[in-house]
Design an enzyme around this catalytic site. Structure first.
Site, mmCIF file in Angstrom:
data_model
loop_
_atom_site.group_PDB
_atom_site.id
_atom_site.type_symbol
_atom_site.label_atom_id
_atom_site.label_comp_id
_atom_site.label_asym_id
_atom_site.label_seq_id
_atom_site.Cartn_x
_atom_site.Cartn_y
_atom_site.Cartn_z
ATOM 1 N N MET A 1 65.763 33.147 -69.483
ATOM 2 C CA MET A 1 66.903 33.394 -68.594
ATOM 3 C C MET A 1 67.412 32.086 -67.997
ATOM 4 O O MET A 1 68.175 32.091 -67.024
ATOM 5 C CB MET A 1 66.533 34.387 -67.496
ATOM 6 N N GLY A 2 66.993 30.964 -68.582
ATOM 7 C CA GLY A 2 67.502 29.685 -68.129
ATOM 8 C C GLY A 2 66.813 29.165 -66.880
ATOM 9 O O GLY A 2 65.750 29.624 -66.499
ATOM 10 N N GLY B 1 57.145 25.194 -67.986
ATOM 11 C CA GLY B 1 56.623 26.364 -68.686
ATOM 12 C C GLY B 1 57.461 26.698 -69.906
ATOM 13 O O GLY B 1 56.932 26.940 -71.000
ATOM 14 N N HIS B 2 58.789 26.697 -69.742
ATOM 15 C CA HIS B 2 59.671 26.939 -70.880
ATOM 16 C C HIS B 2 59.535 25.809 -71.917
ATOM 17 O O HIS B 2 59.531 26.059 -73.125
ATOM 18 C CB HIS B 2 61.127 27.009 -70.424
ATOM 19 N N GLN C 1 67.861 44.109 -66.416
ATOM 20 C CA GLN C 1 66.505 44.085 -65.879
ATOM 21 C C GLN C 1 66.454 43.799 -64.381
ATOM 22 O O GLN C 1 65.372 43.651 -63.818
ATOM 23 C CB GLN C 1 65.646 43.075 -66.645
ATOM 24 N N GLY D 1 55.471 33.362 -72.275
ATOM 25 C CA GLY D 1 54.429 32.871 -71.386
ATOM 26 C C GLY D 1 53.624 34.007 -70.786
ATOM 27 O O GLY D 1 54.161 35.079 -70.459
ATOM 28 N N LYS E 1 52.403 34.098 -67.906
ATOM 29 C CA LYS E 1 52.566 34.318 -66.463
ATOM 30 C C LYS E 1 53.003 35.748 -66.207
ATOM 31 O O LYS E 1 52.573 36.382 -65.246
ATOM 32 C CB LYS E 1 53.562 33.341 -65.851
ATOM 33 N N GLN F 1 54.693 41.800 -69.227
ATOM 34 C CA GLN F 1 55.806 41.715 -70.175
ATOM 35 C C GLN F 1 55.294 41.497 -71.587
ATOM 36 O O GLN F 1 55.772 42.126 -72.548
ATOM 37 C CB GLN F 1 56.746 40.581 -69.779
ATOM 38 N N SER G 1 57.685 28.841 -62.030
ATOM 39 C CA SER G 1 58.634 29.940 -62.056
ATOM 40 C C SER G 1 60.002 29.409 -61.675
ATOM 41 O O SER G 1 60.120 28.528 -60.798
ATOM 42 C CB SER G 1 58.222 31.036 -61.066
#
Length: 296
Positions: free
Chosen positions: A31-32, A37-38, A62, A148, A150, A154, A186
């Site tokens: 989601m940018g 992490g990304h 969501q 991920g 985290k 999901q 995050s």
């Protein structure tokens, strides 16, 4: 690196990549407002794939009423710099109108797994996640998709969706990335004030403390472990607990309060969701009873 904004152009580009032998296709949905992490997901995808596709799309399905869809942090220029630096070949940035050109009447719902943890707190959230990821999988048709841990719930939901619907994609779960002081990375961390960020360290600290207590044998049962988690979090005056649970993983089934955790076969998850001010943070540890060691 190519930036693509329409489904038609993306499909044409990927057809060309496949014809040229640039496979497997690795996919990193986001989601940018990207962070390390990304970046770690893109690096992992680049190691395993011939072509790396990243999507950047803040998915309205969501977000529930009163959540932060309108104010969710966005910085396309910064995101593109990170994506190119880490090895993405294609970045797909569709508009809401491109992804949802008409009112959505078809959604994807994974039952049971979505009824606890964040699913209980955010009704409809995982329907939105499963629907948009299903659409993206249909558009990209990746061989590998990187997520991920985290958000371990999901990952569990999407793996079950892929299995139940016979989707030809492998979900690759990647470790939680943390700041040097332990705070899980995050995009929402940007909302925290300095004091809130300092107190948010109670999350990773509480998870580590319960693990250590299990290793030392001072905590035995699910009830004891959950009580210790709650007590640790409440050391922060700013923490408002949404949930602190210990469940089987990936099925997310409750563990009887009096049951010794070291007698539970397979994996378990200690999962937390806590608000600091207006910011809701999640964190978790997935572990096995056999070795009582953190896997993520």
């Amino acid at each position: 690196m190519r930036v693509i904004r329409t489904i038609k152009e993306l499909r044409e580009a990927l057809e060309y990549m496949r014809a040229g032998g640039h496979t497997p296709i690795g996919f990193v949905p986001t989601m940018g407002y990207l962070h390390e992490g990304h970046a770690s997901l893109v690096r992992r995808a680049a190691e395993a794939s011939g072509t790396v596709v990243m999507s950047i799309f803040v998915n309205p399905l969501q977000f529930g009423p009163g959540e932060d869809y309108a104010t969710y942090p966005r910085d396309e220029r910064r995101d593109l710099e990170l994506a190119e630096r880490e090895g993405a070949d294609i970045v797909f940035i569709p508009s809401v109108e491109e992804m949802y050109p008409q009112a959505v009447k078809t959604t994807v719902s994974v039952s049971s797994l979505t009824e606890r943890l964040c699913g209980a707190s955010r009704p409809g959230h995982f329907d939105g996640v499963a629907t948009v990821v299903s659409k993206l999988f249909n558009i990209v048709q990746p061989d590998l998709a990187f997520f991920g841990l985290k958000d371990a719930q999901q990952v569990a939901v999407l793996r079950r969706m892929v299995s139940d619907l016979n989707m030809n994609v492998q979900i690759v779960a990647c470790p939680i990335m943390r700041e040097s002081d332990g705070l899980a990375l995050s995009s929402r961390n940007v909302y925290l004030s300095a004091e809130e960020r300092s107190q948010a360290l109670v999350l990773s600290r509480s998870l580590r403390a319960v693990r250590k207590a299990l290793e030392e044998g001072t905590v035995h049962t699910a009830e004891e472990a959950r009580a210790m988690l709650m007590s640790g979090i409440r050391e922060s005056q700013l923490a408002v607990i949404d949930y602190a649970e210990i469940l089987t993983y990936p099925d997310l089934e409750p563990i009887a309060g009096e049951q010794a955790l070291l007698s539970v076969p397979g994996e378990m998850i200690m999962a937390l969701a806590v608000k600091f001010g207006t910011t809701r943070l999640i964190d978790n540890n997935v572990f096995t009873a056999k070795e009582v060691r953190v896997l993520v």
